[in-house]
Design a protein around this motif. Structure first.
Motif, PDB file in Angstrom:
ATOM      1  N   THR A 302       0.853  -1.183   0.000  1.00 41.06           N
ATOM      2  CA  THR A 302       0.000   0.000   0.000  1.00 41.06           C
ATOM      3  C   THR A 302       0.891   1.235   0.000  1.00 41.06           C
ATOM      4  N   ALA A 303       0.280   2.381  -0.090  1.00 41.11           N
ATOM      5  CA  ALA A 303       1.042   3.629  -0.090  1.00 41.11           C
ATOM      6  C   ALA A 303       1.838   3.798   1.198  1.00 41.11           C
ATOM      7  N   ASP A 304       1.351   3.199   2.284  1.00 42.91           N
ATOM      8  CA  ASP A 304       2.060   3.314   3.561  1.00 42.91           C
ATOM      9  C   ASP A 304       3.375   2.534   3.569  1.00 42.91           C
ATOM     10  N   ASP A 305       3.523   1.599   2.644  1.00 41.57           N
ATOM     11  CA  ASP A 305       4.754   0.800   2.577  1.00 41.57           C
ATOM     12  C   ASP A 305       5.855   1.496   1.779  1.00 41.57           C
ATOM     13  N   LEU A 306       5.533   2.614   1.172  1.00 40.84           N
ATOM     14  CA  LEU A 306       6.461   3.308   0.283  1.00 40.84           C
ATOM     15  C   LEU A 306       6.990   4.582   0.918  1.00 40.84           C
ATOM     16  N   ASP A 307       8.215   4.952   0.561  1.00 40.47           N
ATOM     17  CA  ASP A 307       8.737   6.246   0.986  1.00 40.47           C
ATOM     18  C   ASP A 307       8.337   7.296  -0.045  1.00 40.47           C
ATOM     19  N   TRP A 308       8.816   8.508   0.134  1.00 45.18           N
ATOM     20  CA  TRP A 308       8.383   9.595  -0.756  1.00 45.18           C
ATOM     21  C   TRP A 308       8.918   9.437  -2.178  1.00 45.18           C
ATOM     22  N   LYS A 309       9.893   8.543  -2.335  1.00 38.89           N
ATOM     23  CA  LYS A 309      10.433   8.284  -3.677  1.00 38.89           C
ATOM     24  C   LYS A 309       9.696   7.147  -4.371  1.00 38.89           C
ATOM     25  N   GLY A 310       8.720   6.540  -3.661  1.00 35.24           N
ATOM     26  CA  GLY A 310       7.961   5.438  -4.239  1.00 35.24           C
ATOM     27  C   GLY A 310       8.640   4.094  -4.085  1.00 35.24           C
ATOM     28  N   CYS A 311       9.576   3.959  -3.149  1.00 34.06           N
ATOM     29  CA  CYS A 311      10.322   2.716  -2.950  1.00 34.06           C
ATOM     30  C   CYS A 311       9.827   1.991  -1.694  1.00 34.06           C
ATOM     31  N   LEU A 312       9.946   0.666  -1.701  1.00 37.75           N
ATOM     32  CA  LEU A 312       9.543  -0.142  -0.560  1.00 37.75           C
ATOM     33  C   LEU A 312      10.520   0.056   0.599  1.00 37.75           C
ATOM     34  N   VAL A 313      10.013   0.586   1.683  1.00 36.05           N
ATOM     35  CA  VAL A 313      10.865   0.974   2.813  1.00 36.05           C
ATOM     36  C   VAL A 313      11.554  -0.234   3.436  1.00 36.05           C
ATOM     37  N   LYS A 314      10.791  -1.314   3.706  1.00 33.57           N
ATOM     38  CA  LYS A 314      11.370  -2.473   4.387  1.00 33.57           C
ATOM     39  C   LYS A 314      12.487  -3.111   3.570  1.00 33.57           C
ATOM     40  N   TYR A 315      12.283  -3.176   2.257  1.00 36.46           N
ATOM     41  CA  TYR A 315      13.305  -3.789   1.410  1.00 36.46           C
ATOM     42  C   TYR A 315      14.566  -2.938   1.360  1.00 36.46           C
ATOM     43  N   ASN A 316      14.406  -1.664   1.243  1.00 39.33           N
ATOM     44  CA  ASN A 316      15.584  -0.793   1.206  1.00 39.33           C
ATOM     45  C   ASN A 316      16.310  -0.777   2.542  1.00 39.33           C
ATOM     46  N   ASN A 317      15.568  -0.848   3.636  1.00 40.86           N
ATOM     47  CA  ASN A 317      16.219  -0.935   4.944  1.00 40.86           C
ATOM     48  C   ASN A 317      17.035  -2.218   5.052  1.00 40.86           C
ATOM     49  N   LEU A 318      16.478  -3.306   4.519  1.00 39.14           N
ATOM     50  CA  LEU A 318      17.184  -4.581   4.549  1.00 39.14           C
ATOM     51  C   LEU A 318      18.483  -4.500   3.739  1.00 39.14           C
ATOM     52  N   VAL A 319      18.392  -3.898   2.571  1.00 33.50           N
ATOM     53  CA  VAL A 319      19.576  -3.734   1.726  1.00 33.50           C
ATOM     54  C   VAL A 319      20.617  -2.858   2.422  1.00 33.50           C
ATOM     55  N   GLN A 320      20.176  -1.798   3.053  1.00 30.10           N
ATOM     56  CA  GLN A 320      21.110  -0.909   3.745  1.00 30.10           C
ATOM     57  C   GLN A 320      21.821  -1.634   4.881  1.00 30.10           C
ATOM     58  N   ASN A 321      21.105  -2.503   5.586  1.00 33.59           N
ATOM     59  CA  ASN A 321      21.741  -3.278   6.654  1.00 33.59           C
ATOM     60  C   ASN A 321      22.827  -4.187   6.084  1.00 33.59           C
ATOM     61  N   PHE A 322      22.529  -4.830   4.961  1.00 28.37           N
ATOM     62  CA  PHE A 322      23.536  -5.673   4.313  1.00 28.37           C
ATOM     63  C   PHE A 322      24.733  -4.836   3.891  1.00 28.37           C
ATOM     64  N   ASN A 323      24.472  -3.694   3.282  1.00 30.50           N
ATOM     65  CA  ASN A 323      25.558  -2.843   2.798  1.00 30.50           C
ATOM     66  C   ASN A 323      26.439  -2.330   3.929  1.00 30.50           C
ATOM     67  N   ARG A 324      25.835  -1.982   5.058  1.00 32.95           N
ATOM     68  CA  ARG A 324      26.637  -1.514   6.195  1.00 32.95           C
ATOM     69  C   ARG A 324      27.576  -2.610   6.682  1.00 32.95           C
ATOM     70  N   MET A 325      27.052  -3.824   6.760  1.00 35.58           N
ATOM     71  CA  MET A 325      27.880  -4.946   7.199  1.00 35.58           C
ATOM     72  C   MET A 325      28.980  -5.232   6.176  1.00 35.58           C
ATOM     73  N   LEU A 326      28.638  -5.168   4.909  1.00 35.89           N
ATOM     74  CA  LEU A 326      29.622  -5.418   3.857  1.00 35.89           C
ATOM     75  C   LEU A 326      30.705  -4.349   3.864  1.00 35.89           C
ATOM     76  N   ARG A 327      30.293  -3.099   3.993  1.00 38.91           N
ATOM     77  CA  ARG A 327      31.264  -1.998   4.013  1.00 38.91           C
ATOM     78  C   ARG A 327      32.240  -2.159   5.178  1.00 38.91           C
ATOM     79  N   ASN A 328      31.736  -2.518   6.356  1.00 35.43           N
ATOM     80  CA  ASN A 328      32.612  -2.714   7.511  1.00 35.43           C
ATOM     81  C   ASN A 328      33.569  -3.872   7.286  1.00 35.43           C
ATOM     82  N   GLN A 329      33.062  -4.920   6.625  1.00 37.63           N
ATOM     83  CA  GLN A 329      33.915  -6.075   6.393  1.00 37.63           C
ATOM     84  C   GLN A 329      34.993  -5.786   5.364  1.00 37.63           C
TER      85      GLN A 329
END
Length: 452
Positions: A302-329
Motif C-alpha cells: 500500500t502507499a504506507d509501505d512506500l517512501d516519498w520516492k515510491g520505494c519499498l521501505v522495508k526492502y531498502n532498509n534490509l539492503v542498507q543493513n547488508f551494505n553496512r555490514m559489507l562496508r565494515n567487512q
C-alpha cells in the motif's frame, strides 16, 4: 610426400601454433591492464547467454537495441557498468569467460552471471515468477577463474618455448635452389619460416610465406603481462540471495540473520582471488532493490509501505543493513590481507541520489522502459521484456513494448538498469565520492577517458 602435402603439413603445424596464446606487453604506469569481474547480471556480458543460448528473453530483441543494435548477452538495452569502466580505462570489451571460441581476453574477462547468488542454489528454488537462479554462484565463478588462469599460464609457457625455438628458424630470404647466388636483403620483404621437411629420401628446406608478426598476432587475445596482479577486480553480488529467500517465504529476520554467513562466504572467495594475484579490488554494494519496478510489482503493498520516492521501505532498509555490514567487512579485509587494495563502492547512494536529482536527466525512475503496458510499473512478471509470450493469468499472448526515450529511464526491464543508468553510475564512481576511502590509483593516477 609431395610438395603440396609437405606444405599442408607445415601449415597445419603453424596453424596449430596460432592457438597458443602469450601474455605480452607491460601495464601502463598508474593504470590497469585488464578487468576481471565476478558477480551477478551487472557484470554479465554473455555468461548466461552462452550457457543457455536463445532460451531466455534477453537473447532476443529489443535487448541491446540502444548501442549494439541487437542482443549482446547483456541484460540491458545497451552497455553495462562493466563496459563503461573498461571504456574509461581505455580497454576493449570484457568478454564472458565461458565464450571461448571467438572471444578476445586481452582486456580481461568476466564470470558475472545474471541471477547468481553468494550461496549455493538449492534445487527448485527460484527468484520469483518467471525468473530463475543461475548455477554460477560466486564460489563457482572463482573456481572457473582458477581454471582460466591455469589454462592461460599453460598456454603462455608453451608458446614461449615454441617461439624461442621458432625465432631461430626465421630468415630474411626464402631458400634458394642456387646456394651460390646471394640476394641483397630487402627490408620490405616478409620474413620466412624455414623448416626442413623429410621427403623420405632427403631433407629439403621449405619456405612458407608467414611472417613472425603473423605468428605472434594471435597471442594478443589473452591478458597482458602482469595482469593477474595489476588488473582491476570487480565483485558485485548478494541481491538475489535476499530476494530468493524472501520470495520463498523466509522472514526479514531470517534473511538478516543470514548476512554474516553471506559476507563470510564472499570473504572466502576474495581470499582465494587474493592468493591468485588479486591486488586491486572494488566491491559493489547492493542497489536500492526496493525501488526496482519488478519488486514493486512482485510485492503487494500500500502507499504506507512506500517512501516519498515510491520505494519499498522495508526492502531498502534490509539492503542498507547488508551494505553496512559489507562496508565494515571490506575495511576488515583491507587490514587482514597484506598488499590488498580493496574498496567498497556505494552503488546504493548513487542510485538514491539519482532519484532525488532532477538534473540527472531521468524522468522515470521506478517504471520499466520495456514491458507489458497496463500495470503500474510497466511490468508483467510472467511476460518479461522480449518476444511475445502467453500470460497464464489471462491465457492471452502479450507483446512487450519499448518506451521511446530509454535515456530518460533508470530501469530497462524492471530489474536491470538502462545503458543511460549504467553510464550515470560509473560517471559518479569515477568522481571518487562514493568509495569508503579514497581510491587514488583509479581516480587520480590513471588517465580516465570520458564516457561516450
Amino acid at each position: 610426400m609431395t610438395r603440396l602435402r609437405r606444405s599442408t603439413t607445415l601449415l597445419s603445424l603453424l596453424l596449430g601454433l596460432l592457438v597458443c596464446q602469450q601474455v605480452q606487453g607491460e601495464p601502463a604506469e598508474g593504470c590497469f591492464p585488464a578487468i576481471f569481474a565476478f558477480g551477478d547480471g551487472q557484470f554479465d556480458t554473455g555468461t548466461i547467454s552462452g550457457t543457455f543460448p536463445t532460451i531466455l528473453a534477453y537473447d532476443h530483441p529489443p535487448y541491446g537495441q540502444t548501442y549494439f543494435k541487437k542482443p549482446s548477452g547483456r541484460y540491458s538495452d545497451g552497455r553495462l557498468m562493466l563496459d563503461f569502466i573498461a571504456e574509461a580505462l581505455g580497454l576493449g570489451r570484457i568478454s564472458a569467460a565461458l565464450q571461448t571460441v571467438t572471444s578476445d581476453y586481452s582486456s580481461g574477462a568476466t564470470w558475472g552471471s545474471a541471477f547468481s547468488t553468494i550461496t549455493s542454489v538449492a534445487a527448485g528454488h527460484t527468484a520469483g515468477p518467471g525468473l530463475f537462479l543461475s548455477p554460477f554462484g560466486i564460489g563457482v565463478q572463482v573456481m572457473q577463474f582458477v581454471e582460466f588462469q591455469l589454462s592461460v599460464n599453460s598456454q603462455v609457457n608453451k608458446q614461449a618455448r615454441l617461439m624461442a625455438k621458432l625465432r631461430g628458424d626465421f630468415t630474411d630470404d626464402a631458400p634458394s635452389e642456387d646456394k651460390k647466388k646471394k640476394k641483397k636483403k630487402d627490408p620490405k620483404k616478409p620474413r620466412y619460416f624455414l623448416q626442413e621437411i623429410n621427403n623420405d629420401d632427403e631433407m629439403k628446406p621449405l619456405a612458407v610465406n608467414m611472417t613472425l608478426l603473423e605468428l605472434e598476432a594471435p597471442t594478443m587475445r589473452l591478458p597482458k603481462k602482469g595482469s593477474w596482479s595489476n588488473a582491476l577486480y570487480l565483485i558485485g553480488t548478494g541481491g538475489h540471495d535476499i530476494t530468493n529467500n524472501l520470495n520463498n517465504g523466509k522472514s526479514i529476520k531470517h534473511v538478516e540473520d543470514m548476512f554474516p554467513r553471506l559476507i563470510n562466504t564472499l570473504g572466502e572467495s576474495l581470499t582465494r582471488l587474493n592468493h591468485l594475484g588479486a591486488r586491486h579490488v572494488i566491491v559493489f554494494g547492493l542497489e536500492p532493490q526496493g525501488c526496482q519496478p519488478w519488486l514493486l510489482t512482485r510485492i503487494r503493498h500500500t502507499a504506507d509501505d512506500l517512501d516519498w520516492k515510491g520505494c519499498l521501505v522495508k526492502y531498502n532498509n534490509l539492503v542498507q543493513n547488508f551494505n553496512r555490514m559489507l562496508r565494515n567487512q571490506v575495511a576488515n579485509w583491507r587490514q587482514s590481507h597484506d598488499g590488498l587494495d580493496i574498496y567498497y563502492f556505494s552503488q546504493y547512494d548513487v542510485k538514491i541520489g539519482l532519484l532525488t536529482n532532477d538534473t540527472a536527466g531521468f524522468k522515470s525512475t521506478n517504471t520499466a522502459c520495456c514491458g507489458v503496458a497496463g500495470s503500474t510499473y510497466n511490468v508483467n512478471l510472467m511476460v518479461p521484456c522480449g518476444p511475445p509470450a502467453m500470460d497464464p493469468a489471462t491465457n492471452m499472448t502479450e507483446t512487450p513494448t519499448v518506451c521511446s526515450n530509454p535515456n530518460e529511464y533508470l530501469y530497462w526491464d524492471g530489474m536491470y538498469t538502462t545503458e543511460a543508468g549504467n553510464r550515470y553510475v560509473i560517471q559518479q564512481m569515477l568522481t571518487g565520492k562514493y568509495f569508503d576511502i579514497p581510491f587514488p590509483l583509479l581516480t587520480e593516477k590513471c588517465v580516465v577517458n570520458p564516457l561516450s
